[in-house]
Design an enzyme around this catalytic site. Structure first.
Site, PDB file in Angstrom:
ATOM      1  N   GLY A  93       0.819  -1.226   0.000  1.00  0.00           N
ATOM      2  CA  GLY A  93       0.000   0.000   0.000  1.00  0.00           C
ATOM      3  C   GLY A  93       0.843   1.262   0.000  1.00  0.00           C
ATOM      4  O   GLY A  93       2.061   1.223   0.133  1.00  0.00           O
ATOM      5  N   ASP A 254       4.254  -4.521  -7.473  1.00  0.00           N
ATOM      6  CA  ASP A 254       3.657  -3.300  -6.912  1.00  0.00           C
ATOM      7  C   ASP A 254       4.312  -2.049  -7.500  1.00  0.00           C
ATOM      8  O   ASP A 254       3.869  -0.935  -7.227  1.00  0.00           O
ATOM      9  CB  ASP A 254       3.772  -3.286  -5.384  1.00  0.00           C
ATOM     10  CG  ASP A 254       5.189  -3.546  -4.906  1.00  0.00           C
ATOM     11  OD1 ASP A 254       5.734  -4.612  -5.224  1.00  0.00           O
ATOM     12  OD2 ASP A 254       5.764  -2.672  -4.229  1.00  0.00           O
ATOM     13  N   ASN A 255       5.353  -2.242  -8.305  1.00  0.00           N
ATOM     14  CA  ASN A 255       6.001  -1.098  -8.949  1.00  0.00           C
ATOM     15  C   ASN A 255       5.756  -1.113 -10.452  1.00  0.00           C
ATOM     16  O   ASN A 255       6.559  -0.587 -11.227  1.00  0.00           O
ATOM     17  CB  ASN A 255       7.507  -1.117  -8.661  1.00  0.00           C
ATOM     18  CG  ASN A 255       7.819  -0.846  -7.192  1.00  0.00           C
ATOM     19  OD1 ASN A 255       7.005  -0.243  -6.490  1.00  0.00           O
ATOM     20  ND2 ASN A 255       8.966  -1.277  -6.738  1.00  0.00           N
TER      21      ASN A 255
HETATM   22  P1  AMP Z   1       9.244   0.536  -2.685  1.00  0.00           P
HETATM   23  O1  AMP Z   1      10.321  -0.456  -2.530  1.00  0.00           O
HETATM   24  O2  AMP Z   1       9.703   1.978  -2.585  1.00  0.00           O
HETATM   25  O3  AMP Z   1       8.405   0.315  -3.882  1.00  0.00           O
HETATM   26  O4  AMP Z   1       8.311   0.378  -1.398  1.00  0.00           O
HETATM   27  C1  AMP Z   1       7.691  -0.827  -1.018  1.00  0.00           C
HETATM   28  C2  AMP Z   1       6.657  -0.557   0.043  1.00  0.00           C
HETATM   29  O5  AMP Z   1       7.232   0.034   1.198  1.00  0.00           O
HETATM   30  C3  AMP Z   1       5.539   0.392  -0.400  1.00  0.00           C
HETATM   31  O6  AMP Z   1       4.342  -0.062   0.142  1.00  0.00           O
HETATM   32  C4  AMP Z   1       5.967   1.697   0.213  1.00  0.00           C
HETATM   33  O7  AMP Z   1       4.882   2.559   0.422  1.00  0.00           O
HETATM   34  C5  AMP Z   1       6.593   1.264   1.518  1.00  0.00           C
HETATM   35  N1  AMP Z   1       7.593   2.225   2.022  1.00  0.00           N
HETATM   36  C6  AMP Z   1       8.844   2.438   1.563  1.00  0.00           C
HETATM   37  N2  AMP Z   1       9.463   3.383   2.281  1.00  0.00           N
HETATM   38  C7  AMP Z   1       8.593   3.799   3.226  1.00  0.00           C
HETATM   39  C8  AMP Z   1       8.632   4.771   4.276  1.00  0.00           C
HETATM   40  N3  AMP Z   1       9.713   5.500   4.536  1.00  0.00           N
HETATM   41  N4  AMP Z   1       7.530   4.907   5.040  1.00  0.00           N
HETATM   42  C9  AMP Z   1       6.436   4.161   4.830  1.00  0.00           C
HETATM   43  N5  AMP Z   1       6.332   3.239   3.870  1.00  0.00           N
HETATM   44  C10 AMP Z   1       7.391   3.054   3.074  1.00  0.00           C
HETATM   45 MG    MG Z   2       6.874   0.968  -4.683  1.00  0.00          MG
END
Ligand code: AMP
Ligand code: MG
Length: 486
Positions: A93, A254-255
């Site tokens: 999410g 999710d990306n």
């Molecule tokens: P990502 O690897 O950036 O695509 O992130 C994977 C998941 O981790 C997603 O659900 C992001 O919203 C969550 N996420 C990454 N960094 C943070 C953060 N600093 N605070 C809250 N959620 C995070």
């Molecule tokens: Mg992401």
């Protein structure tokens, strides 16, 4: 149209608000302390019909920093799940992304989203923040990709602040305002599918079609059309990534965007020397998301999406859509590569010519961007580009076949030169360039961010003031390590 006092509509909220927190959560952003505008994207503001005079206003800065006040806004975070590194990860999410509203421009709707404006119910144990370092990278890269003609989320503004964020060390908190016609991910569909909520899978597909493909609303096979479109757009997007040497780094489901945009810029990288085995993400030990794996990972991810749509589309049609991926990818990739070497039209025998070139570029550590840009100047009388190869004879052997191929064409050398300059960028966002902008920005100097944005939005043009970024990367570039920490 004004952003800070416009009534921003929200079709996602309107569609799903009666279903409680099943699809979304209403949230209150937690704005940054003592925000400073690093850059506002005038080009995008104009495209969105926003008055650019407001970009310098205190209200705009406050809003972009996450101080979202008033009845005009209804900030929400979306739920999704996903496969990370090939493994089902369950619920993820918007953990640090908050959509504050939606703008309409020429009939299209654009989500206005703040990344880094505090926690949401999907933040899990994280802080909902984004550091300046990763925000600069996302801001510049989304605009660089757009400048290269590759489908991507956009970035409207970048804000620095005095908010302290704890990573390996204390860093400045920042926000990026991300703008996209959809933030729905493959993982958004997977989320409901694996929870055995086919009604929600359908509601989400209906929402995407209504919002992004209204021309298909009345079609019997509208879900098939949505999937087929995603297959074709994803194939094209990844063919373009390969053609400019872009390595995404975290191609989790999710990306991946349902409309085929490049989304979620993390540890991405552009190739310096051509190396298909390159892995830009230092957390990717197995190299699942290496440069050369991207085309097949794209198909793996589309399979995951198709699986999530089994309640809406017959197996036969799922297979029919997925089968279009490989031919579309190859068709796009071959055509782009042919035009990169100045061919008017791709012919089957050109595959060998292109592959042989890539092989000798790899063995000779030839810089990907510089080589293609300079190939426009090549002729039998001006073979200086051969000096980029340690084994110059390997280039000569290839160039002989290349010259023969060029002779079959009717265009003049000047025409070929012009055409090649329009498809081979002079500037890509190499890691060291982003790092130079980050180092300066962390000292409060944003001029390098501004300069890079300007050249990356027009990467095929000459920029005499930025000639330093058109050459080989400096030696220290090899020491840069980019992880998922952001
Ligand atoms: P990502 O690897 O950036 O695509 O992130 C994977 C998941 O981790 C997603 O659900 C992001 O919203 C969550 N996420 C990454 N960094 C943070 C953060 N600093 N605070 C809250 N959620 C995070
Ligand atoms: Mg992401």
């Amino acid at each position: 149209m004004k952003l800070h006092n416009a009534q921003l509509q929200h079709t996602y909220y309107e569609t799903f608000k009666d279903q409680g927190d099943l699809h979304l959560s209403q949230v209150v952003p937690n704005g940054l302390q003592e925000p400073v505008l690093v850059n506002a994207n005038r080009q995008l503001a104009e495209q969105l019909g926003l008055g650019i005079e407001q970009l310098d206003s205190p209200e705009f800065l406050q809003l972009m920093a996450g101080h979202v006040q008033g009845d005009n806004f209804n900030p929400i975070a979306l739920v999704y799940s996903g496969h990370q590194f090939g493994v089902w990860a369950g619920q993820l999410g918007d953990g640090r992304a908050i959509t504050i509203g939606e703008l309409e421009k020429d009939g299209a709707l654009w989500d206005i989203q703040l990344k880094g404006a505090g926690t949401t119910p999907y933040s899990r144990f994280a802080d909902g923040r984004a550091v300046l370092r990763s925000s600069i990278r996302e801001y510049l890269c989304s605009e660089a990709m757009h400048g290269l003609g590759i489908a991507t989320t956009r970035a409207l503004a970048l804000v620095d602040s005095q908010t302290q964020v704890y990573r390996e060390e204390v860093e400045s908190g920042a926000t990026v305002c991300r703008v996209a016609q959809s933030h729905i991910r493959f993982g958004s569909f997977e989320h409901f599918h694996y929870r055995n909520q086919p009604d929600s899978v359908k509601a989400l597909a209906d929402y995407v079609i209504q919002r992004n493909f209204p021309q298909w609303v009345g079609e019997d096979n509208k879900y098939y059309l949505m999937l087929e479109n995603c297959v074709l757009k994803t194939a094209k997007m990844i063919a373009q990534w390969q053609s400019v040497g872009f390595n995404h780094g975290v191609m989790n489901t999710d990306n991946m965007s349902i409309i085929g945009d490049t989304i979620d810029y993390g540890p991405f990288g552009f190739l310096d020397a051509y190396d298909p085995t390159h892995i830009c993400n230092h957390s990717d030990n197995q190299g699942r998301y290496s440069f050369k794996n991207q085309p097949s990972v794209g198909l793996w991810n589309l399979n995951a999406l198709a699986t999530a749509l089994t309640s809406l589309i017959s197996n036969e049609d799922l297979v029919r859509a997925l089968k279009q991926y490989e031919p579309e990818f190859l068709n796009q990739f071959r055509n782009i590569m042919a035009s990169k070497i100045g061919l008017e039209e791709y012919q089957p025998q050109d595959e060998q010519l292109i592959n042989q070139l890539l092989e000798i570029m790899q063995t000779n550590n030839v810089d990907y961007t510089i080589f293609f840009r300079q190939l426009a100047d090549y002729s039998a009388d001006n073979p200086s580009i051969r000096d980029q190869f340690i084994d110059r004879e390997s280039f000569d052997t290839w160039a002989e076949k290349y010259s023969q191929r060029l002779q079959q064409q009717s265009s003049s050398e000047q025409q070929r030169h012009q055409q090649m300059q329009s498809v081979n960028p002079k500037y890509v966002l190499r890691n060291y360039m982003a790092q130079a902008a980050i180092d300066a920005a962390q000292q409060g100097d944003y001029t390098e961010v501004n300069l890079l944005l300007e050249i990356l939005q027009a990467p095929f043009a000459e920029h005499p003031q930025a000639e330093k970024y058109a050459g080989l990367p400096p030696d220290w570039a090899e020491q840069i390590s980019v992880s998922c920490s952001s």
